[in-house]
Design an enzyme around this catalytic site. Structure first.
Site, mmCIF file in Angstrom:
data_model
loop_
_atom_site.group_PDB
_atom_site.id
_atom_site.type_symbol
_atom_site.label_atom_id
_atom_site.label_comp_id
_atom_site.label_asym_id
_atom_site.label_seq_id
_atom_site.Cartn_x
_atom_site.Cartn_y
_atom_site.Cartn_z
ATOM 1 N N TYR A 1 -24.251 73.390 48.753
ATOM 2 C CA TYR A 1 -23.237 73.033 49.746
ATOM 3 C C TYR A 1 -22.529 71.792 49.211
ATOM 4 O O TYR A 1 -23.165 70.738 49.085
ATOM 5 C CB TYR A 1 -23.882 72.734 51.097
ATOM 6 C CG TYR A 1 -24.486 73.964 51.759
ATOM 7 C CD1 TYR A 1 -23.747 74.700 52.676
ATOM 8 C CD2 TYR A 1 -25.777 74.396 51.456
ATOM 9 C CE1 TYR A 1 -24.282 75.841 53.280
ATOM 10 C CE2 TYR A 1 -26.316 75.526 52.056
ATOM 11 C CZ TYR A 1 -25.559 76.236 52.965
ATOM 12 O OH TYR A 1 -26.087 77.363 53.557
ATOM 13 N N HIS B 1 -35.973 81.017 48.826
ATOM 14 C CA HIS B 1 -35.505 79.672 48.479
ATOM 15 C C HIS B 1 -36.275 78.622 49.276
ATOM 16 O O HIS B 1 -36.318 78.681 50.500
ATOM 17 C CB HIS B 1 -34.009 79.523 48.804
ATOM 18 C CG HIS B 1 -33.130 80.279 47.863
ATOM 19 N ND1 HIS B 1 -31.815 79.949 47.645
ATOM 20 C CD2 HIS B 1 -33.371 81.349 47.072
ATOM 21 C CE1 HIS B 1 -31.295 80.786 46.760
ATOM 22 N NE2 HIS B 1 -32.222 81.649 46.406
ATOM 23 N N TYR C 1 -31.954 74.907 59.806
ATOM 24 C CA TYR C 1 -31.480 75.748 58.702
ATOM 25 C C TYR C 1 -32.413 76.933 58.451
ATOM 26 O O TYR C 1 -31.963 78.065 58.239
ATOM 27 C CB TYR C 1 -31.339 74.902 57.423
ATOM 28 C CG TYR C 1 -30.691 75.653 56.290
ATOM 29 C CD1 TYR C 1 -29.322 75.921 56.302
ATOM 30 C CD2 TYR C 1 -31.444 76.124 55.213
ATOM 31 C CE1 TYR C 1 -28.722 76.629 55.279
ATOM 32 C CE2 TYR C 1 -30.848 76.829 54.181
ATOM 33 C CZ TYR C 1 -29.488 77.087 54.226
ATOM 34 O OH TYR C 1 -28.892 77.797 53.216
ATOM 35 N N LYS D 1 -25.522 81.408 59.952
ATOM 36 C CA LYS D 1 -26.239 81.712 61.186
ATOM 37 C C LYS D 1 -25.809 82.983 61.909
ATOM 38 O O LYS D 1 -26.459 83.385 62.884
ATOM 39 C CB LYS D 1 -26.105 80.526 62.171
ATOM 40 C CG LYS D 1 -26.859 79.297 61.733
ATOM 41 C CD LYS D 1 -28.361 79.559 61.736
ATOM 42 C CE LYS D 1 -29.157 78.458 61.109
ATOM 43 N NZ LYS D 1 -30.445 78.895 60.588
ATOM 44 N N PRO E 1 -19.294 80.156 59.363
ATOM 45 C CA PRO E 1 -20.412 80.593 58.521
ATOM 46 C C PRO E 1 -21.161 79.492 57.771
ATOM 47 O O PRO E 1 -22.134 79.791 57.079
ATOM 48 C CB PRO E 1 -19.737 81.558 57.531
ATOM 49 C CG PRO E 1 -18.321 81.142 57.494
ATOM 50 C CD PRO E 1 -17.987 80.591 58.843
#
Ligand code: FAD
Ligand code: DHB
Length: 392
Positions: A201, A72, A385, A297, A293
């Protein structure tokens, strides 16, 4: 029975450590309380940082990941019912993330371990750790109804948050830091093609929601829910109607529905135990720290610890140099704390807090706008990220 490194737990931490030690010519025994089929089917993490993918490839367990992992380059952050794409690859200087389920990594690592002929014992439950402050610690465990002992040079506590390694450190020799959040995630696995090929998200006044995937035909979806909820209260219809509401955008986005094949509830917690070493015991992964979560990570942070621990053991056995072992906790915690900060701030940024809804939500929206409008804020987000550099 004796070995160089006794490893408690065959999660990603213990299995990867064993593989790295094997490649360095160091002997180990892995003791796992559960059966093989259980650990190979346990649904957990999905998103791998750029450096974690490289680490797995460097350890010889990246072939299936390279074939089946979904790379991604961006993520979708939505708020105010509007989608925003963050090109995390461009923003981080070329780093992507890969969606590849944790239990597939576990399968790959178990297969690699079995090929080495070094021991991996299932249904072997460790009951106590002895003589940790000496140069000959022992691991006591139960297997086939018998109590046995393994003598080793070092013990690697890779037995997760509920394991026995962290509690084996005497009170007063370890500190803990953390918070429990007043909400949980309801996670589902659905036989439905993901409606977006990137992870979504979603910040929403009804609560946070996340769309991820396990394959081109299976979606992994999460919904923020009260911490004391029960999965039984969530019928399939209720789940889909809540998901549709939270992912809705002004441009008419719609999720694909499908048969729900699994439901689970995960409470949210931030937790760090320090130091991560006591005598000859070193902790790694969830045994030492837990993240909420939201930033994906947990597994990635475990890999950071294991890299440091494996390098420290290699320096000790190859060159007789104990300096990295002495500094294991200090080095590992530097990355752990940065990852904790990112996970906790993303958790606070995206979830609904019922005790302070109006003011807190305004702050959240201001910060989200800054992330999608200001390239410097977006770059910092993307670097965290896709994964901070490893110290070792
Ligand atoms: P674990 O995977 O917990 O492995 C520990 C192992 O030790 C287990 O196999 C256990 O059976 C064994 N064990 C325990 N006690 C003993 C004993 N006494 N004797 C022998 N063996 C023992 N992270 C993400 O990045 N993204 C996510 O989406 C995500 N979702 C998650 C969902 C859930 C429900 C959970 C629980 C975690 C999730 N995580 C996620 C976190 C991630 O899965 C963990 O960070 C990761 O599993 C840590 O690996 P570990 O090897 O340190 O611990
Ligand atoms: C997944 C889990 C996460 O916590 C996240 O932030 C992204 C994806 C997943 O399970 O795929």
């Amino acid at each position: 029975m004796k070995t160089q490194v006794g490893i408690v737990g065959a999660g990603p931490s213990g299995l990867l450590l064993a593989q790295m030690l094997h490649l360095a010519g160091i002997d180990s025994v892995i003791l796992e309380s559960r059966p093989r089929s259980y650990i190979e089917n346990r649904q957990r993490a999905g998103v791998l940082e750029h450096g974690v993918v490289r680490t797995l490839a460097d350890c010889g367990v990246g072939a299936r990941l390279a074939r089946e992992g979904m790379v991604h380059e961006g993520i979708d952050i939505r708020f105010g019912e509007t989608r925003h794409r963050l090109d995390v690859k461009a923003l981080s200087g070329g780093q992507c993330v890969t969606v590849y389920p944790q239990h597939e990594i576990v399968k790959d690592l178990v297969a690699a371990r079995l090929q080495t002929d070094r021991p991996l014992w299932f249904e072997a439950r460790v009951t106590s750790l002895l003589d940790l402050e000496t140069s000959r610690p022992r691991i006591r465990f139960e297997q086939d109804g018998e109590t046995r002992e393994l003598a080793c040079d070092f013990v690697a506590g890779c037995d997760g948050f509920h394991g026995i390694s962290r509690p084996a450190i005497p009170g007063g020799r370890i500190d803990s830091y953390g918070r429990d959040y007043p909400f949980a995630w309801l996670g589902i696995l659905a036989e439905a093609a993901p409606a977006s090929h990137e992870v979504i998200y979603a910040h929403h006044k009804r609560g946070f929601a996340l769309q991820s995937m396990r394959s081109p035909t299976v979606s992994r979806l999460y919904l923020q829910c009260p911490v004391d909820d029960d999965v039984e209260q969530w019928s399939d219809d209720r789940i889909w109607s809540e998901l549709h509401a939270r992912f809705a955008t002004h441009d008419g986005f719609r999720l694909n529905e499908g048969r729900i094949v699994q439901k689970s509830l995960t409470p949210m917690r931030s937790f760090v135990a320090a130091p991560m070493r006591h005598g000859r015991l070193m902790l790694a992964g969830d045994a030492a720290h837990i993240v909420p979560p939201t930033g994906a990570k947990g597994l990635n942070s475990a890999v950071g610890d294991v890299r440091v621990m494996a390098a420290a053991l290699e320096a000790y056995y190859r060159h007789g140099d104990g300096d990295l072992l002495e500094r294991y906790s200090e080095i590992a915690l530097r990355r752990v704390w940065k990852t904790q900060r990112f996970a906790a701030s993303l958790c606070t940024l995206l979830h609904r807090f019922h005790d302070e809804p109006r003011f807190h939500m305004r702050m959240q929206l201001a910060e989200l706008e800054q992330i999608v409008e200001d390239p410097r804020a977006a770059e910092l987000f993307a670097r965290n990220y896709t994964g901070l550099p490893f110290d070792v």
